[in-house]
Design an enzyme around this catalytic site. Structure first.
Site, short mmCIF file in Angstrom:
data_model
loop_
_atom_site.label_atom_id
_atom_site.label_comp_id
_atom_site.label_asym_id
_atom_site.label_seq_id
_atom_site.Cartn_x
_atom_site.Cartn_y
_atom_site.Cartn_z
N CYS A 53 64.92 -14.35 -88.77
CA CYS A 53 64.08 -13.87 -87.66
C CYS A 53 63.76 -15.02 -86.71
CB CYS A 53 62.79 -13.27 -88.21
SG CYS A 53 61.74 -12.56 -86.92
N CYS A 57 56.10 -16.84 -86.84
CA CYS A 57 54.92 -16.52 -87.64
C CYS A 57 54.76 -17.56 -88.75
CB CYS A 57 55.06 -15.13 -88.25
SG CYS A 57 55.54 -13.85 -87.08
N CYS A 189 50.66 2.62 -89.24
CA CYS A 189 50.25 1.76 -90.35
C CYS A 189 49.98 0.39 -89.73
CB CYS A 189 51.36 1.70 -91.39
SG CYS A 189 51.04 0.55 -92.75
#
Length: 323
Positions: A53, A57, A189
C-alpha cells in the site's frame, strides 16, 4: 429512549469521568434495551490483497514505506476467497469482511472480480463487508448492486490527531467516502484505534463525531493498537484494558443501536476482560487465526469463551430493537 444525534463533548466528558462501575452499569442498561445481552456477532476478515500500500499510516504493516515482514502479494483468486469464506461460515461467521491494501478503489479487472466475489458470498446467506479504501459515488452504487451489505472505512481517531498518523490522505477524504456510502444506502462500519499516542479527548472526539452523524454507523470496530515491528508506532505503549472498556461503554451509550466490535488487540485479553467488554456493550468480535496481518484469538479459545459465558452467535441481517 430516543436515539440522539446532538451529543456534546461536555456530555461525553461527564460519562468518561463517571466511576467505572456506574459507567458500565449505565452502558449495560442501554445495551439490554436494544440488543440481546448474550448475543454476539461473529465476523471473519479475509485479506484479499495484502501489502504494497502506498499510504503512510504509521500503524500499518502493509505500507510500502516501512520495512516490515509483510511483502506485497497479488490479489487472491475468486476460488481462494470463496473457499476461505465458506470455511469462516462453517466456523460460525455470519459476516464476511474482505480487505484490500489499496489507497482507493480503481476501475478495472480487480474491482470487477471483487463484485463477483461479493455476489457469490452474499448468495451463501451471510452479510458481506468490504474495506477497499476510498471510493466514489458510482463505485459505491455498484457495490450495493452486487449485494454488499456494509463498507468499512475507519476514521481511526480525532481529526486533529489524525494528521500526525497519516499524511497521504486527509480526514475530509474519509468523510467524503462515508457520504458516498450513505448516499448509496450501504451500511457503514466505522471505528477507531486506541493506543497510537492520542489522549482520551481524541477518543471522545471520535465518538462525538460518530454519535452526531445521522444515521449512526451500523457497526463500530474498536481496535487496540498492535505494535508492528518496522512501523513508526512499534514502540508505542499499550492502552490499558480499563481504558478500552471505558471507551466501549461510552460508545454503547452514544450509539445505542450500533454493533460495537472488539477488533484488533483481542488476542491479548483474558476471558474476564472480554466479559467486561461484553457487559459494557460490545456485541461483536472478529474470529479467525489472523486479522489482515496480525494474529487473532484461536477459534477453539473463542468457542470455549462462548460456552463459558453462555454466549450465542447473532444471525445475519438481524437489526437492533426499535425500543
Amino acid at each position: 429512549m430516543s436515539i440522539r444525534h446532538d451529543w456534546t463533548l461536555e456530555e461525553l466528558q461527564v460519562l468518561y469521568d463517571l466511576p467505572f462501575i456506574e459507567l458500565v452499569s449505565k452502558a449495560n442498561q442501554i445495551h439490554s434495551r436494544f440488543h440481546e445481552l448474550s448475543e454476539i456477532q461473529v465476523c471473519s476478515l479475509i485479506s484479499i490483497k495484502t501489502g504494497g500500500c502506498q499510504e503512510d499510516c504509521k500503524y500499518c504493516a502493509q505500507s510500502s514505506r516501512y520495512q516490515t515482514s509483510i511483502k506485497a502479494q497479488p490479489m487472491m483468486t475468486f476460488e481462494a476467497v470463496l473457499r476461505d469464506a465458506k470455511s469462516a461460515i462453517k466456523q460460525g461467521a455470519t459476516r464476511v469482511c474482505l480487505g484490500a491494501a489499496w489507497r482507493e478503489v480503481r476501475e478495472g479487472k480487480p474491482f470487477e472480480e471483487i463484485l463477483k466475489i461479493i455476489e457469490a458470498i452474499t448468495s451463501l446467506g451471510v452479510e458481506v463487508c468490504c474495506t477497499l479504501g476510498m471510493l466514489n459515488a458510482s463505485q459505491a452504487k455498484r457495490l450495493k448492486e452486487a449485494g454488499l451489505y456494509a463498507y468499512n472505512h475507519n476514521l481511526d481517531t480525532s481529526e486533529k490527531f489524525y494528521k500526525t498518523i497519516i499524511t497521504t490522505r486527509t480526514y475530509q477524504d474519509r468523510l467524503d467516502t462515508l457520504s458516498h456510502l450513505e448516499n448509496s444506502k450501504l451500511s457503514i462500519c466505522c471505528g477507531g484505534i486506541l493506543g497510537m499516542g492520542e489522549d482520551y479527548m481524541d477518543r471522545l472526539e471520535l465518538l462525538l463525531l460518530l454519535g452526531t452523524r445521522n444515521p449512526h454507523p451500523e457497526s463500530v470496530p474498536i481496535n487496540r493498537l498492535s505494535q508492528i515491528p518496522g512501523t513508526p508506532l512499534e514502540g508505542q505503549s499499550k492502552v490499558s484494558v480499563w481504558e478500552l472498556i471505558r471507551i466501549v461503554a461510552i460508545a454503547r451509550i452514544v450509539l445505542p443501536k450500533s454493533m460495537i466490535r472488539l477488533a484488533c488487540g483481542r488476542i491479548g485479553m483474558s476471558y474476564e476482560e472480554q466479559a467486561l467488554c461484553f457487559l459494557s456493550g460490545a456485541n461483536s468480535i472478529f474470529a479467525g487465526e489472523k486479522l489482515l496481518t496480525v494474529a487473532n484469538t484461536p477459534i477453539d479459545k473463542d468457542e470455549e469463551m462462548f460456552q463459558l459465558l453462555g454466549l450465542k452467535k447473532k444471525t445475519a441481517f438481524k437489526k437492533a430493537s426499535k425500543s
